[in-house]
Scaffold this motif. Structure first.
Motif, PDB file in Angstrom:
ATOM      1  N   MET A  55       0.839  -1.191   0.000  1.00  0.00           N
ATOM      2  CA  MET A  55       0.000   0.000   0.000  1.00  0.00           C
ATOM      3  C   MET A  55       0.876   1.244   0.000  1.00  0.00           C
ATOM      4  SD  MET A  55      -2.697  -1.350   2.886  1.00  0.00           S
ATOM      5  CE  MET A  55      -1.393  -2.322   3.683  1.00  0.00           C
ATOM      6  N   TYR A  77      -2.760   3.764  -3.524  1.00  0.00           N
ATOM      7  CA  TYR A  77      -2.885   2.556  -4.351  1.00  0.00           C
ATOM      8  C   TYR A  77      -2.569   1.341  -3.486  1.00  0.00           C
ATOM      9  CZ  TYR A  77      -2.649  -0.501  -8.432  1.00  0.00           C
ATOM     10  OH  TYR A  77      -2.887  -1.485  -9.355  1.00  0.00           O
ATOM     11  N   GLN A  78      -3.318   0.262  -3.675  1.00  0.00           N
ATOM     12  CA  GLN A  78      -3.087  -0.981  -2.945  1.00  0.00           C
ATOM     13  C   GLN A  78      -2.986  -2.146  -3.924  1.00  0.00           C
ATOM     14  OE1 GLN A  78      -5.914  -3.928  -0.538  1.00  0.00           O
ATOM     15  NE2 GLN A  78      -5.514  -2.093   0.703  1.00  0.00           N
ATOM     16  N   ASN A 122      -3.084  -5.911  -3.585  1.00  0.00           N
ATOM     17  CA  ASN A 122      -3.422  -6.969  -2.632  1.00  0.00           C
ATOM     18  C   ASN A 122      -3.275  -8.322  -3.308  1.00  0.00           C
ATOM     19  OD1 ASN A 122      -4.682  -8.777  -0.826  1.00  0.00           O
ATOM     20  ND2 ASN A 122      -5.960  -7.120  -0.015  1.00  0.00           N
TER      21      ASN A 122
END
Length: 233
Positions: A168, A185-186, A188
């Protein structure tokens, strides 16, 4: 919700604060006290989450201790209650969970935090994949000339595994004395989803109000709106 992310931050607050947060899937209320009259930094939080019929209710007590005004350690002791319409609408599963957090902030410009989620917990009959997960998180923040702040966080997968991580990053800047513009912005890799965020905040002398739009890059049906209110006293 920062108190739940890392309880060590309670000891680095400058005053008492009442905060509330709301998204499409979650709402919560937190009160934290690090005022001059407090015997020790502490916080109380309540959060309720509903994701596609799976509901989680969390009540947490957070405690913190500060060394030399720059190093803090904290813990969250939580009682979680899970319920699912798909499993059994009337049955509830309860679990006690403990988290530990550390923060090091040698100055206003730089800070680093480490958090270990679910270092201890009671047993429950609920499937382990549906419970709160055991993870490790590491975060950094740097502020340049009191004008722009950069943040970067990395979190392990369940059971502290590192094969799939969550990354992140974010940046925020003051448009004037009170207005803040944010981008984030992530990535995952645990759930194979990427998210982008944009937000606008007001940080006034009497209260703060922040809005964020969270977008799933691949599927806008997962998009969320987030509103946070903070009142120092």
């Amino acid at each position: 919700d920062g108190v739940l992310l890392n309880p060590a931050m309670i000891g680095l607050l400058s005053s008492k604060i009442l905060s509330a947060t709301y998204t499409n899937q979650q709402w919560g209320v937190t009160i934290a006290d690090n005022g001059k009259e407090a015997l020790f930094p502490a916080a109380l939080a309540f959060v309720r989450t509903d994701v596609e019929g799976f509901k989680t209710q969390q009540v947490s007590v957070g405690l913190s201790y500060v060394f030399k005004k720059m190093f803090a350690i904290g813990t969250n002791l939580s009682l979680l209650e899970y319920s699912s319409e798909a499993i059994n609408r009337d049955e509830k599963y309860r679990q006690s969970v403990a988290d530990i957090g550390l923060m090091f902030s040698p100055g206003a410009e730089f800070g680093v935090g480490l958090v270990a989620n679910k270092v201890a917990s009671s047993t429950t009959d609920l499937d382990e994949t549906l419970q709160k997960q055991q993870t490790l998180g590491l975060g950094f923040q740097y502020t340049y000339l009191s004008f722009v702040r950069f943040r970067f966080d990395i979190e392990s997968g369940p059971k502290n595994k590192t094969e799939r991580l969550v990354y992140m990053g974010g940046v925020e800047t003051y448009m004037n004395d009170w207005m803040i513009l944010r981008f984030g912005y992530q990535n995952n890799n645990v759930v194979s989803k990427n998210y982008s965020t944009v937000g606008l905040g007001f940080a006034g002398p009497q209260f703060s109000l922040h809005y964020a739009y969270i977008s799933n890059v691949a599927n806008n049906r997962d998009d969320q709106h987030s509103i946070d209110l903070g009142i120092p006293f």
